[in-house]
Structures are given as structure tokens and as C-alpha cells.
Motif scaffolding. Structure first.
Motif, mmCIF file in Angstrom:
data_model
loop_
_atom_site.group_PDB
_atom_site.id
_atom_site.type_symbol
_atom_site.label_atom_id
_atom_site.label_comp_id
_atom_site.label_asym_id
_atom_site.label_seq_id
_atom_site.Cartn_x
_atom_site.Cartn_y
_atom_site.Cartn_z
ATOM 1 N N GLY A 133 -2.936 14.453 -17.495
ATOM 2 C CA GLY A 133 -3.997 13.476 -17.296
ATOM 3 C C GLY A 133 -4.978 13.821 -16.208
ATOM 4 N N VAL A 134 -4.672 14.854 -15.394
ATOM 5 C CA VAL A 134 -5.568 15.273 -14.313
ATOM 6 C C VAL A 134 -6.431 16.427 -14.810
ATOM 7 C CG1 VAL A 134 -5.704 16.204 -11.971
ATOM 8 C CG2 VAL A 134 -3.946 14.521 -12.551
ATOM 9 N N PRO A 135 -7.748 16.349 -14.637
ATOM 10 C CA PRO A 135 -8.617 17.425 -15.132
ATOM 11 C C PRO A 135 -8.335 18.764 -14.460
ATOM 12 C CG PRO A 135 -9.891 15.462 -14.570
ATOM 13 C CD PRO A 135 -8.508 15.245 -14.044
ATOM 14 N N GLY A 136 -8.593 19.844 -15.186
ATOM 15 C CA GLY A 136 -8.467 21.176 -14.633
ATOM 16 C C GLY A 136 -7.054 21.708 -14.719
ATOM 17 N N ALA A 137 -6.815 22.778 -13.966
ATOM 18 C CA ALA A 137 -5.496 23.405 -13.909
ATOM 19 C C ALA A 137 -5.323 24.017 -12.533
ATOM 20 C CB ALA A 137 -5.362 24.476 -14.994
ATOM 21 N N ALA A 138 -4.074 24.039 -12.067
ATOM 22 C CA ALA A 138 -3.786 24.620 -10.764
ATOM 23 C C ALA A 138 -4.072 26.117 -10.788
ATOM 24 C CB ALA A 138 -2.327 24.360 -10.398
ATOM 25 N N GLU A 139 -4.882 26.555 -9.820
ATOM 26 C CA GLU A 139 -5.248 27.960 -9.692
ATOM 27 C C GLU A 139 -5.159 28.354 -8.227
ATOM 28 O OE1 GLU A 139 -8.641 28.196 -13.183
ATOM 29 O OE2 GLU A 139 -9.109 27.222 -11.277
ATOM 30 N N PRO A 140 -4.996 29.645 -7.939
ATOM 31 C CA PRO A 140 -4.864 30.067 -6.545
ATOM 32 C C PRO A 140 -6.045 29.613 -5.684
ATOM 33 C CG PRO A 140 -4.273 31.859 -8.009
ATOM 34 C CD PRO A 140 -4.854 30.775 -8.876
ATOM 35 N N ASN A 141 -5.713 29.056 -4.528
ATOM 36 C CA ASN A 141 -6.695 28.727 -3.488
ATOM 37 C C ASN A 141 -7.718 27.684 -3.901
ATOM 38 O OD1 ASN A 141 -5.565 30.605 -1.643
ATOM 39 N ND2 ASN A 141 -6.664 32.264 -2.661
ATOM 40 N N ASP A 142 -7.384 26.792 -4.834
ATOM 41 C CA ASP A 142 -8.280 25.680 -5.163
ATOM 42 C C ASP A 142 -8.399 24.705 -4.001
ATOM 43 O OD1 ASP A 142 -8.898 26.564 -7.682
ATOM 44 O OD2 ASP A 142 -7.561 25.190 -8.734
ATOM 45 N N GLY A 143 -7.281 24.476 -3.280
ATOM 46 C CA GLY A 143 -7.284 23.506 -2.196
ATOM 47 C C GLY A 143 -7.361 22.067 -2.669
ATOM 48 N N PHE A 144 -6.747 21.756 -3.815
ATOM 49 C CA PHE A 144 -6.718 20.382 -4.321
ATOM 50 C C PHE A 144 -6.053 19.483 -3.270
ATOM 51 C CE2 PHE A 144 -4.619 17.010 -6.897
ATOM 52 C CZ PHE A 144 -5.718 16.519 -7.592
ATOM 53 N N GLY A 145 -6.749 18.420 -2.885
ATOM 54 C CA GLY A 145 -6.264 17.542 -1.823
ATOM 55 C C GLY A 145 -6.906 17.816 -0.479
ATOM 56 N N ALA A 146 -7.882 18.723 -0.434
ATOM 57 C CA ALA A 146 -8.511 19.070 0.838
ATOM 58 C C ALA A 146 -9.161 17.856 1.498
ATOM 59 C CB ALA A 146 -9.543 20.174 0.630
ATOM 60 N N SER A 188 -10.619 15.916 -3.665
ATOM 61 C CA SER A 188 -11.491 17.082 -3.843
ATOM 62 C C SER A 188 -10.684 18.373 -3.867
ATOM 63 C CB SER A 188 -12.538 17.155 -2.729
ATOM 64 O OG SER A 188 -11.974 17.668 -1.528
ATOM 65 N N ALA A 189 -11.263 19.362 -4.528
ATOM 66 C CA ALA A 189 -10.769 20.741 -4.512
ATOM 67 C C ALA A 189 -11.981 21.624 -4.243
ATOM 68 C CB ALA A 189 -10.108 21.100 -5.835
ATOM 69 N N PRO A 190 -12.429 21.718 -2.983
ATOM 70 C CA PRO A 190 -13.735 22.338 -2.700
ATOM 71 C C PRO A 190 -13.796 23.832 -2.928
ATOM 72 C CG PRO A 190 -12.583 21.756 -0.673
ATOM 73 C CD PRO A 190 -11.788 21.167 -1.790
ATOM 74 N N TYR A 191 -12.659 24.474 -3.155
ATOM 75 C CA TYR A 191 -12.668 25.927 -3.343
ATOM 76 C C TYR A 191 -12.345 26.319 -4.784
ATOM 77 C CZ TYR A 191 -12.282 25.057 1.598
ATOM 78 O OH TYR A 191 -12.492 24.560 2.853
ATOM 79 N N GLU A 192 -12.407 25.347 -5.680
ATOM 80 C CA GLU A 192 -12.123 25.646 -7.089
ATOM 81 C C GLU A 192 -13.287 26.414 -7.711
ATOM 82 O OE1 GLU A 192 -10.523 23.640 -11.177
ATOM 83 O OE2 GLU A 192 -10.683 22.451 -9.360
ATOM 84 N N ARG A 231 0.831 -1.194 0.000
ATOM 85 C CA ARG A 231 0.000 0.000 0.000
ATOM 86 C C ARG A 231 0.873 1.253 0.000
ATOM 87 N NH1 ARG A 231 -5.275 -0.969 3.901
ATOM 88 N NH2 ARG A 231 -5.947 -2.948 2.966
ATOM 89 N N ASP A 232 0.375 2.284 -0.625
ATOM 90 C CA ASP A 232 1.100 3.532 -0.780
ATOM 91 C C ASP A 232 0.433 4.618 0.067
ATOM 92 O OD1 ASP A 232 2.583 2.166 -2.838
ATOM 93 O OD2 ASP A 232 0.845 2.518 -4.143
ATOM 94 N N ALA A 233 1.250 5.411 0.753
ATOM 95 C CA ALA A 233 0.727 6.434 1.656
ATOM 96 C C ALA A 233 0.268 7.660 0.879
ATOM 97 C CB ALA A 233 1.786 6.824 2.673
ATOM 98 N N VAL A 234 -0.792 8.284 1.353
ATOM 99 C CA VAL A 234 -1.347 9.495 0.744
ATOM 100 C C VAL A 234 -1.133 10.658 1.704
ATOM 101 C CG1 VAL A 234 -3.418 10.600 -0.168
ATOM 102 C CG2 VAL A 234 -3.086 8.120 -0.444
ATOM 103 N N LEU A 235 -0.369 11.656 1.253
ATOM 104 C CA LEU A 235 -0.105 12.842 2.055
ATOM 105 C C LEU A 235 -0.665 14.060 1.320
ATOM 106 C CD1 LEU A 235 1.922 10.768 3.223
ATOM 107 C CD2 LEU A 235 3.535 12.644 3.530
ATOM 108 N N PRO A 236 -1.875 14.490 1.646
ATOM 109 C CA PRO A 236 -2.426 15.679 0.991
ATOM 110 C C PRO A 236 -1.695 16.930 1.461
ATOM 111 C CG PRO A 236 -3.885 14.948 2.738
ATOM 112 C CD PRO A 236 -2.806 13.908 2.629
#
Length: 475
Positions: free
Chosen positions: A93-106, A124-128, A49-54
Motif C-alpha cells: 500500500g506504500v508507493p515506491g520500493a525500498a532502494e539503497p540510500n532513499d532515506g525514507f523517514g528522513a 519524505s525520502a529526499p534521496y530517492e 496518540r502513537d509515537a513516530v520513530l523514524p
């Protein structure tokens, strides 16, 4: 109630909303907060198993607080920070694009959704910001493969709303509708059932707007019927410690006794039925009201009939016989939660974070483990970890918040699961994650290690939030 502790620095400083839950009073305005972190999963099919560190506060390509997820690959020798993959919305391969304050990995969750033998990761990125509006939020499934998590597809919200992806849960008990993802948001929850595919297809998507302002979600088979059952927990409500708890939402309404802010499931007494555990870190507004000094954890046992709405939960606090410490104002006992079998006795144990617990320093934080039992009262044999525990790296410091999130998973395939503990405010909010090795009787501090944000490639000096922010945006 405990002091509400907002987010820090450049990442989301908290978004406020007053909402109405059907049949409930007006909700107290609280910051948005992400809740759960994913358990380790074998994303590349190598047997470990692989560890997930958001890291939802990570800066990406100059975009402040865009967010990232780090996967540390498991192996016979454990984890190495050099064997890692960092995934952002700028990853191919990941949808979207990094933008300020998205919180990807929240919020993150793990399950083999398409039943191909590789674990998949829901992020999730609840602030995108999306075409549905500002802070609408998104949820992405990253698909496992022989080379790990290399592609992703979205799980869309049905209607316009705020903070879609505030929490996510995933469970696969079999093919088809036995695989499910549950998503929390301020407009309600979205339930996706299989069959899932890497192309982004799924069987059904059902929106539940009858239970609004959802903060935490969980899945468990409470009557052992082979299908996941949904649990949603609302944001904090006026007059309650925490929010309302709904099992099989919204049939019949909320649980008549008990409330909280975070939920998890597992078989505590080994009877074959999943049980529901809810953390209620708040304190009662007045003496005699529902809630407990210093926070509490509530347990509803599953059965052949499931969990009845009028069932009275078992209450666990730091004043419960056998539980270390004592209940004190502002401890936030129940502020983080995981349920897993740590000592391999066939019974799930309850892992409880108290991120604002005073130890040798104010709000340094503590994690408590309460072992499962087949019969009798819970609490006996409980034990706790702090940064002052011998062999745990680092030391208690004011406002570290050790116990912000907790997770359990066996990353070296020795059959002894490791315990993962984060502290969001360690090192100026860059955060850190501790890995406690699995032992014969459960996790042990001996041989534990501390993973910092800088050690996994994040050079920023503040607000990375490695390990996630848990409930710290709300408590």
C-alpha cells in the motif's frame, strides 16, 4: 561556525550544492540534511496518540539505508516496543520500493489531513531516485484508519530538482484549504492545500521557486485568521549564521533581522496568535556579526497583523538569565526545536536541542526547556536534561548527540504530554530515543525509558539513525 557534522556509514554521506537565493549571496556548500520529526498522532483512532520513530538509515531487504518509520502504539500504560508497526517502501500500500540510500523517514509530520478523525503521517525520502533524476526525492502521505497506517499516496514535486522532502510540515485547522502540507527542497518549496483524500487528491498544489534552497519549513496561524501561514528557512548563506527566514514567502523578502536553520510555531504568550521560533545553532563568522556564541533561538511574536518583515525577534541563548548552562563555542544551542505546552498552563514552551553541547563528555548533548510566559522576559523557570540527569537511562558518552531531534505528545491520554528526545549517534549511529513521562509541571526524568534500534527490530550494527538525523548533516 560550528563544525559541520556529516552523516555516517552507509546512509547518505551528504550531498553538496551551491545555489543562489533570490536577492542573496552565493550559498556556502553544505550537506543535505533532514530537519523535523513528527509529533505523536492517533493513527488508529483508539484515543491514544502513537509515537513516530523514524529510522532513515535502516536497511530494508538488503537495501542499505533505504529507511523506515516505526510507529509505537499509545495506550493507557504508555508505549510498548512489542506493539509496533514498521513501515517501509516495501510495505503493501506504500508507493515506491525500498532502494539503497532513499532515506525514507528522513522528515516526518503529523496532521489529520482528510478530516476523518484519524491522524495521517507525511513521510519524505529526499534521496530517492525518480524519473525526475538522481536524488530527486519523494513525499508520501500514510493515511490513518482503524487499523493504523495501512495505505499511502504521493505528493509530487511540480518540477525537476534535488532533495524534494528535505523537510515537511503539516497542519490542519479545519476542512478544505485549512489543511496544508509544506515541503522543502533545493529547488524551493511545494504547498499542498485541501481538501485531501485517501485517493491521493488535494485541492491545490503551488510551487515557490522564488525562495530556493529551502532546508526547513513550518506552518502557523500568525494572525489567527483560521488558515495556516507558511514559513521557509533556507540553507546556510555566506555571511550569515544560518539561512534566511521567510514568513508568508516571498512577500516582501526575508525577515530583516534574524536567521537560522530550523523553524517551529506555537503560542508562547497565550494571546491566541501563533508565534514563530527559529533555531540558529551556528556562530557568527566574525565578532559583531549576526549570530551568537554557542548558538541561539529567535522568537517573533504573532499579532492581529501577523509577523512584520521588519520585526525584531527576541533572542534566547544559554547566557539568557534563568537558562541553564552558559554559551560556549560549538554548543549548537538551537540545533533541534519543538514548541508545545508541556505543563498545561495554556502557554507553549520552547524545547531546544544542543546536540553538540559538552557535558561530562564532549558533544554528548543537552535538551533545554524554556517555559512560555504571558508577560515579561523568557528564561525564568527553564530546565535541562542530559543523559547524566538522574533517572534517565544510559550515560553521557562522547559524540552521542543527545538532543538531535525533539518532539512532544501525550501517548497515554492522561493530559500530561511526554517529551521525546533522540540521539542519532548513540551506539555507533544506530540511534536511540528517550521518552520522558509527562508530569504536573512538565516532563520528568523519573520513569523515563530509552528505546534502541535493536529493541524495535533493527539488527544492523551502525547507521540506523533511530529518531532521525535532524540537522546533523548541516551543523
Amino acid at each position: 561556525m560550528a563544525n559541520r557534522h556529516g552523516l555516517h556509514g552507509g546512509w547518505r554521506a551528504g550531498a553538496f550544492l551551491v545555489a543562489v537565493v533570490v536577492g542573496a549571496p552565493l550559498m556556502v556548500a553544505v550537506p543535505a540534511a533532514a530537519v523535523h520529526g513528527a509529533v505523536p498522532g492517533d493513527f488508529n483512532g483508539d484515543g491514544y496518540r502513537d509515537a513516530v520513530l523514524p529510522a532513515p538509515g535502516a536497511n530494508v531487504a538488503g537495501k542499505q539505508g533505504a529507511g523506515a518509520v516505526v510507529v509505537l502504539y499509545g495506550s493507557k500504560s504508555g508505549l510498548s516496543t512489542s506493539r509496533r508497526a514498521t513501515i517501509t517502501q516495501n510495505t503493501v500500500g506504500v508507493p515506491g520500493a525500498a532502494e539503497p540510500n532513499d532515506g525514507f523517514g528522513a522528515a516526518t509530520a503529523t496532521a489529520d489531513l482528510n478530516r476523518d478523525g484519524y491522524a495521517d503521517l507525511v513521510v519524505s525520502a529526499p534521496y530517492e531516485d525518480t524519473t525526475q533524476g538522481e536524488d530527486a526525492g519523494t513525499v508520501t502521505v500514510l493515511w490513518g484508519s482503524t487499523t493504523g497506517l495501512t495505505s499511502g499516496t504521493g505528493l509530487p514535486a511540480a518540477t525537476t530538482g534535488k532533495y524534494y522532502g528535505l523537510d515537511v510540515a503539516a497542519l490542519s485547522t479545519g476542512s478544505g484549504a485549512r489543511s496544508e502540507v509544506l515541503v522543502a527542497g533545493y529547488e524551493g518549496s511545494m504547498r499542498f492545500t485541501g481538501p485531501f483524500s485517501r485517493r491521493g487528491t488535494y485541492g491545490q498544489a503551488v510551487e515557490n521557486r522564488d525562495t530556493a534552497s529551502v532546508q526547513s519549513v513550518a506552518l502557523g496561524d500568525f494572525h489567527h485568521g483560521g488558515f495556516p501561514h507558511e514559513v521557509v528557512v533556507t540553507l546556510r548563506l555566506g555571511g550569515l549564521s544560518g539561512g534566511e527566514v521567510y514568513v508568508y514567502p516571498v512577500l516582501g523578502g526575508a525577515q530583516q533581522t534574524g536567521n537560522g536553520l530550523i523553524a517551529a510555531t506555537g503560542d508562547i504568550n497565550g494571546d491566541g496568535f501563533a508565534d514563530l521560533v527559529v533555531g540558529d545553532p551556528d556562530e557568527p563568522d566574525r565578532a559583531g556579526a549576526d549570530g551568537a556564541l554557542g548558538g541561539r533561538v529567535l522568537l517573533w511574536y504573532g499579532s492581529a497583523q501577523g509577523i512584520a518583515r521588519d520585526a525584531k525577534p527576541v533572542q534566547l541563548t544559554q547566557n539568557t538569565p534563568g537558562v541553564p548552562g552558559s554559551s560556549e563555542k560549538g554548543d549548537t544551542f538551537g540545533g533541534a526545536l519543538a514548541v508545545a505546552d508541556l505543563n498545561r498552563d495554556g502557554l507553549a514552551d520552547i524545547v531546544i536541542g544542543s546536540p553538540m553541547e559538552d557535558t561530562s563528555r564532549t558533544r554528548a548533548g543537552q535538551v533545554t526547556v524554556i517555559p512560555g510566559r504571558r508577560t515579561g522576559a523568557l528564561g525564568g523557570g527553564a530546565y535541562a536534561f542530559t543523559q547524566d540527569t538522574a533517572s534517565i537511562p544510559g550515560a553521557d558518552e562522547t559524540d552521542d548527540m543527545f538532543g538531535t531531534t525533539v518532539a512532544v505528545g501525550d501517548i497515554n491520554s492522561d493530559g500530561k504530554p511526554e517529551l521525546f528526545i533522540s540521539a542519532a549517534e548513540e551506539n555507533n549511529f544506530t540511534g536511540a530515543v528517550w521518552v520522558l513521562p509527562g508530569g504536573t509541571d512538565g516532563p520528568t526524568a523519573k520513569g523515563s525509558r530509552m528505546i534502541t534500534a535493536s529493541s524495535v527490530g533493527f539488527p544492523q550494527k551502525d547507521s540506523t539513525l533511530l529518531g532521525g538525523n535532524g540537522l546533523l548533516g548541516a551543523i
